[in-house]
Design a protein around this motif. Structure first.
Motif, PDB file in Angstrom:
ATOM      1  N   UNK A 135       0.840  -1.210   0.000  1.00  0.00           N
ATOM      2  CA  UNK A 135       0.000   0.000   0.000  1.00  0.00           C
ATOM      3  C   UNK A 135       0.869   1.251   0.000  1.00  0.00           C
ATOM      4  N   UNK A 136       1.963   1.184   0.726  1.00  0.00           N
ATOM      5  CA  UNK A 136       2.920   2.288   0.774  1.00  0.00           C
ATOM      6  C   UNK A 136       4.328   1.691   0.775  1.00  0.00           C
ATOM      7  N   UNK A 137       5.198   2.223  -0.054  1.00  0.00           N
ATOM      8  CA  UNK A 137       6.627   1.931   0.077  1.00  0.00           C
ATOM      9  C   UNK A 137       7.417   3.103  -0.484  1.00  0.00           C
ATOM     10  N   UNK A 138       8.734   2.947  -0.550  1.00  0.00           N
ATOM     11  CA  UNK A 138       9.577   4.071  -0.952  1.00  0.00           C
ATOM     12  C   UNK A 138       9.445   4.420  -2.427  1.00  0.00           C
ATOM     13  N   UNK A 139       8.820   3.544  -3.197  1.00  0.00           N
ATOM     14  CA  UNK A 139       8.714   3.767  -4.639  1.00  0.00           C
ATOM     15  C   UNK A 139       7.356   4.354  -5.020  1.00  0.00           C
ATOM     16  N   UNK A 140       6.294   3.859  -4.392  1.00  0.00           N
ATOM     17  CA  UNK A 140       4.959   4.303  -4.788  1.00  0.00           C
ATOM     18  C   UNK A 140       4.042   4.331  -3.562  1.00  0.00           C
ATOM     19  N   UNK A 141       3.238   5.385  -3.486  1.00  0.00           N
ATOM     20  CA  UNK A 141       2.326   5.578  -2.355  1.00  0.00           C
ATOM     21  C   UNK A 141       0.885   5.571  -2.868  1.00  0.00           C
ATOM     22  N   UNK A 201      -1.040  -3.979   2.517  1.00  0.00           N
ATOM     23  CA  UNK A 201      -1.063  -4.469   1.148  1.00  0.00           C
ATOM     24  C   UNK A 201      -2.392  -4.133   0.496  1.00  0.00           C
ATOM     25  N   UNK A 202      -2.367  -3.945  -0.818  1.00  0.00           N
ATOM     26  CA  UNK A 202      -3.602  -3.707  -1.558  1.00  0.00           C
ATOM     27  C   UNK A 202      -3.606  -4.593  -2.803  1.00  0.00           C
ATOM     28  N   UNK A 203      -4.729  -5.290  -3.004  1.00  0.00           N
ATOM     29  CA  UNK A 203      -4.874  -6.215  -4.134  1.00  0.00           C
ATOM     30  C   UNK A 203      -5.781  -5.609  -5.190  1.00  0.00           C
ATOM     31  N   UNK A 204      -5.428  -5.825  -6.447  1.00  0.00           N
ATOM     32  CA  UNK A 204      -6.192  -5.298  -7.567  1.00  0.00           C
ATOM     33  C   UNK A 204      -6.658  -6.441  -8.464  1.00  0.00           C
ATOM     34  N   UNK A 205      -7.940  -6.447  -8.757  1.00  0.00           N
ATOM     35  CA  UNK A 205      -8.494  -7.397  -9.709  1.00  0.00           C
ATOM     36  C   UNK A 205      -9.437  -6.677 -10.647  1.00  0.00           C
ATOM     37  N   UNK A 223     -11.695  -4.303  -8.604  1.00  0.00           N
ATOM     38  CA  UNK A 223     -11.942  -4.777  -7.246  1.00  0.00           C
ATOM     39  C   UNK A 223     -10.675  -4.541  -6.432  1.00  0.00           C
ATOM     40  N   UNK A 224     -10.799  -3.747  -5.371  1.00  0.00           N
ATOM     41  CA  UNK A 224      -9.660  -3.374  -4.538  1.00  0.00           C
ATOM     42  C   UNK A 224      -9.863  -3.960  -3.144  1.00  0.00           C
ATOM     43  N   UNK A 225      -8.887  -4.738  -2.685  1.00  0.00           N
ATOM     44  CA  UNK A 225      -8.975  -5.396  -1.377  1.00  0.00           C
ATOM     45  C   UNK A 225      -7.738  -5.071  -0.560  1.00  0.00           C
ATOM     46  N   UNK A 226      -7.931  -4.738   0.702  1.00  0.00           N
ATOM     47  CA  UNK A 226      -6.828  -4.371   1.586  1.00  0.00           C
ATOM     48  C   UNK A 226      -6.490  -5.518   2.537  1.00  0.00           C
ATOM     49  N   UNK A 227      -5.182  -5.692   2.773  1.00  0.00           N
ATOM     50  CA  UNK A 227      -4.720  -6.750   3.662  1.00  0.00           C
ATOM     51  C   UNK A 227      -3.673  -6.204   4.636  1.00  0.00           C
ATOM     52  N   UNK A 228      -3.593  -6.839   5.801  1.00  0.00           N
ATOM     53  CA  UNK A 228      -2.556  -6.490   6.771  1.00  0.00           C
ATOM     54  C   UNK A 228      -1.272  -7.258   6.506  1.00  0.00           C
ATOM     55  N   UNK A 229      -1.391  -8.479   5.999  1.00  0.00           N
ATOM     56  CA  UNK A 229      -0.195  -9.258   5.704  1.00  0.00           C
ATOM     57  C   UNK A 229      -0.500 -10.243   4.586  1.00  0.00           C
ATOM     58  N   UNK A 257     -16.588  -8.505   1.482  1.00  0.00           N
ATOM     59  CA  UNK A 257     -16.263  -8.552   2.903  1.00  0.00           C
ATOM     60  C   UNK A 257     -16.180  -7.143   3.461  1.00  0.00           C
ATOM     61  N   UNK A 258     -15.451  -6.982   4.551  1.00  0.00           N
ATOM     62  CA  UNK A 258     -15.325  -5.678   5.198  1.00  0.00           C
ATOM     63  C   UNK A 258     -14.093  -4.913   4.741  1.00  0.00           C
ATOM     64  N   UNK A 259     -13.259  -5.555   3.902  1.00  0.00           N
ATOM     65  CA  UNK A 259     -11.988  -4.922   3.541  1.00  0.00           C
ATOM     66  C   UNK A 259     -11.839  -4.674   2.040  1.00  0.00           C
ATOM     67  N   UNK A 260     -12.958  -4.613   1.295  1.00  0.00           N
ATOM     68  CA  UNK A 260     -12.845  -4.418  -0.142  1.00  0.00           C
ATOM     69  C   UNK A 260     -13.839  -3.379  -0.647  1.00  0.00           C
ATOM     70  N   UNK A 261     -13.523  -2.799  -1.791  1.00  0.00           N
ATOM     71  CA  UNK A 261     -14.384  -1.835  -2.478  1.00  0.00           C
ATOM     72  C   UNK A 261     -14.265  -2.061  -3.981  1.00  0.00           C
ATOM     73  N   UNK A 262     -15.164  -1.441  -4.730  1.00  0.00           N
ATOM     74  CA  UNK A 262     -15.135  -1.512  -6.187  1.00  0.00           C
ATOM     75  C   UNK A 262     -15.031  -0.101  -6.775  1.00  0.00           C
ATOM     76  N   UNK A 263     -14.280   0.003  -7.861  1.00  0.00           N
ATOM     77  CA  UNK A 263     -14.143   1.257  -8.589  1.00  0.00           C
ATOM     78  C   UNK A 263     -14.520   1.031 -10.058  1.00  0.00           C
TER      79      UNK A 263
END
Length: 226
Positions: free
Chosen positions: A63-69, A88-92, A126-132, A177-183
């Protein structure tokens, strides 16, 4: 009338035959590698993941690192669970109707399948967020360098639809679920360009190992599980 019916039946069987040959061809070329030799790339010390639910491939990035935020474009607080953080962020990418109207295979409607197959509906991201992320058979870690990662992020961002440079969130209660959204997204899902075709193209855009072409998730994972 009988002649007309015979002619229609003949065309129908020709169409089925062509589709059958196409599926065989698409399955075969999925095992043809591209970008197999990664030795020309140096400093591949960043991690991303490919993740599958058995049918559909997601590309998972930090989701965030030194290259892309990704905070510049995405906010996990917009999820139904109102997340306050994410690692982490997942893209489908895929067919909007299929995503929002088919939470399980048993819910699939013929009209949704037909529209998806022939590119008659819109697409969604479909965007899903994860902790690990935990590497396993359905979640494979991939190493890449800074330049490759920038290319990958640019490819992903370019598939989002936008309004005045703002990504367009889909207002729906059909989240998984509780950790995803759609764009809203660009492009059309169809028989010749599926969610897995998009994910495979994302890998190719960054010079990563991928299939020559694929409709299926198994084609992608084959090249990382050998």
């Amino acid at each position: 009338m009988l002649k007309i019916l015979k002619k229609i039946a003949g065309y129908f069987f020709i169409l089925i035959g062509v589709l059958f040959i196409y599926v065989l061809f698409a399955t075969a070329v999925a095992y043809v590698p591209v970008n197999k030799d990664q030795s020309k790339y140096t400093h591949q010390n960043l991690s991303i993941y490919i993740l599958t639910n058995g049918v559909h491939t997601d590309i998972v990035v930090p989701y965030i690192n030194e290259v892309y935020d990704w905070r510049m474009h995405l906010n996990p607080a917009l999820t139904p669970g109102g997340r306050t953080s994410a690692q982490w962020v997942a893209f489908g990418w895929g067919d909007k109707g299929f995503y929002l109207q088919t939470p399980e295979w048993k819910d699939l409607k013929p009209s949704v399948a037909f529209n998806a197959a022939f590119g008659l509906s819109k697409s969604a991201m479909h965007v899903t967020y994860y902790d690990k992320m935990i590497p396993r058979e359905d979640c494979v870690e991939i190493k890449l360098n800074h330049e490759q990662y920038q290319q990958l992020c640019a490819y992903i961002l370019n598939r989002f639809d936008s309004d005045d440079q703002q990504l367009i969130l889909i207002d729906t209660d059909q989240n998984y679920g509780l950790n995803d959204v759609f764009y809203e997204a660009k492009g059309k899902y169809n028989l010749f360009y599926t969610c897995n075709t998009w994910a495979n193209s994302a890998l190719k855009s960054a010079g990563l190992k991928a299939c020559l072409f694929t409709l299926w998730d198994k084609g992608i994972f084959y090249h990382y599980q050998k």
